[in-house]
Scaffold this active site. Sequence first.
Site, PDB file in Angstrom:
ATOM      1  N   GLU A  13      97.587  19.071  28.359  1.00  0.00           N
ATOM      2  CA  GLU A  13      97.413  19.396  26.943  1.00  0.00           C
ATOM      3  C   GLU A  13      98.297  18.558  26.020  1.00  0.00           C
ATOM      4  O   GLU A  13      98.042  18.513  24.816  1.00  0.00           O
ATOM      5  CB  GLU A  13      97.666  20.896  26.716  1.00  0.00           C
ATOM      6  CG  GLU A  13      96.619  21.755  27.424  1.00  0.00           C
ATOM      7  CD  GLU A  13      96.979  23.233  27.468  1.00  0.00           C
ATOM      8  OE1 GLU A  13      96.062  24.060  27.470  1.00  0.00           O
ATOM      9  OE2 GLU A  13      98.189  23.569  27.528  1.00  0.00           O
TER      10      GLU A  13
ATOM     11  N   ASP B  39      86.549  26.974  30.442  1.00  0.00           N
ATOM     12  CA  ASP B  39      85.815  27.874  31.341  1.00  0.00           C
ATOM     13  C   ASP B  39      85.303  29.043  30.521  1.00  0.00           C
ATOM     14  O   ASP B  39      85.545  29.116  29.312  1.00  0.00           O
ATOM     15  CB  ASP B  39      86.752  28.364  32.463  1.00  0.00           C
ATOM     16  CG  ASP B  39      87.963  29.099  31.902  1.00  0.00           C
ATOM     17  OD1 ASP B  39      87.863  30.313  31.716  1.00  0.00           O
ATOM     18  OD2 ASP B  39      89.000  28.451  31.625  1.00  0.00           O
TER      19      ASP B  39
HETATM   20  N1  SAH Z   1      98.383  24.924  35.548  1.00  0.00           N
HETATM   21  C1  SAH Z   1      98.246  26.072  36.415  1.00  0.00           C
HETATM   22  C2  SAH Z   1      98.060  27.399  35.694  1.00  0.00           C
HETATM   23  C3  SAH Z   1      97.045  27.413  34.617  1.00  0.00           C
HETATM   24  S1  SAH Z   1      96.935  28.979  33.838  1.00  0.00           S
HETATM   25  C4  SAH Z   1      97.136  25.825  37.416  1.00  0.00           C
HETATM   26  O1  SAH Z   1      96.363  24.870  37.307  1.00  0.00           O
HETATM   27  O2  SAH Z   1      97.054  26.582  38.344  1.00  0.00           O
HETATM   28  C5  SAH Z   1      95.696  28.681  32.642  1.00  0.00           C
HETATM   29  C6  SAH Z   1      96.137  27.965  31.393  1.00  0.00           C
HETATM   30  O3  SAH Z   1      94.991  27.619  30.645  1.00  0.00           O
HETATM   31  C7  SAH Z   1      96.988  28.793  30.459  1.00  0.00           C
HETATM   32  O4  SAH Z   1      97.913  27.984  29.770  1.00  0.00           O
HETATM   33  C8  SAH Z   1      95.969  29.442  29.509  1.00  0.00           C
HETATM   34  O5  SAH Z   1      96.425  29.438  28.172  1.00  0.00           O
HETATM   35  C9  SAH Z   1      94.711  28.580  29.636  1.00  0.00           C
HETATM   36  N2  SAH Z   1      93.483  29.260  30.078  1.00  0.00           N
HETATM   37  C10 SAH Z   1      92.312  28.593  30.305  1.00  0.00           C
HETATM   38  N3  SAH Z   1      91.357  29.436  30.743  1.00  0.00           N
HETATM   39  C11 SAH Z   1      91.908  30.674  30.804  1.00  0.00           C
HETATM   40  C12 SAH Z   1      91.408  31.946  31.210  1.00  0.00           C
HETATM   41  N4  SAH Z   1      90.169  32.100  31.655  1.00  0.00           N
HETATM   42  N5  SAH Z   1      92.264  33.013  31.162  1.00  0.00           N
HETATM   43  C13 SAH Z   1      93.532  32.850  30.732  1.00  0.00           C
HETATM   44  N6  SAH Z   1      94.062  31.656  30.351  1.00  0.00           N
HETATM   45  C14 SAH Z   1      93.266  30.564  30.377  1.00  0.00           C
END
Ligand code: SAH
Length: 234
Positions: free
Chosen positions: A17, A202
């Site tokens: 981001e 998503d």
């Molecule tokens: N970078 C880590 C965790 C990502 S958590 C990984 O790849 O595992 C998800 C991040 O994207 C958070 O910063 C949140 O703000 C955003 N996000 C995108 N889709 C989301 C969803 N369905 N529910 C909650 N947060 C979401």
Amino acid sequence: MTTKYHKIGIIGAMVEEIELLHKHVEKTGSFVKAGIEYVEGTLHGRQVVFCKSGVGKVNAAVCTQLLVDAGVECVLFTGVAGAVDPSLNIGDIVVSTSCMQHDMDVTALGFARGQIPFQDVWEFEAAPDLVELATNAAEKLFPGRSAKGKVLSGDQFVSSRETVKALHDELNGACTEMEGAALAQVCVMNDVPFVVIRSMSDKADGSAHVNFAEFTVQASVNSHSIIDEMIQHM
Ligand code: SAH
């Protein structure tokens, strides 16, 4: 150009981001506080400070307060989210009109869902001028693919059709993510204008984890392009 914002704070939660800010901001300095690096510089001639907060509300809150303490006059968030409004598709843009914590739940004691006990305000309003700038940028770059609405934040990755339907039906959310309402609350506590800009990675449903992995980079690019466009008009 006259402006009321001389120093602009920009936050993203994840590396994807903020990587375009790293690329495009002409850096003049940086400092580290609470383990977070704050990068100072200019973007299209405007003074900015940006940082990667990390994921979740506590990270976002700490980081926002430190940006405010560093003298920023408004805070913008750029990043990705899960769509809650069923008319939104992956890649589309949400500009926050307000932010609320969907996981603040003291309903057992008679408070409304999302209500912070003993507080009059728990839905934090974004600054109308920043909402307008972001909406204009979104409509210019992604015509017909943006919406204004309520951003719902919680310390959970939402990935079920039932949960996302409830966020829409009960709380009237446009999208869900994990930082916006924390940033919003800290900004309101400090009387600093803010807006959250999110592109959908998503749909917060059963496929969310797969789509998130696939579309986070593109959605981050989309969100960054709004910041880049709006900053030229601030
Ligand atoms: N970078 C880590 C965790 C990502 S958590 C990984 O790849 O595992 C998800 C991040 O994207 C958070 O910063 C949140 O703000 C955003 N996000 C995108 N889709 C989301 C969803 N369905 N529910 C909650 N947060 C979401």
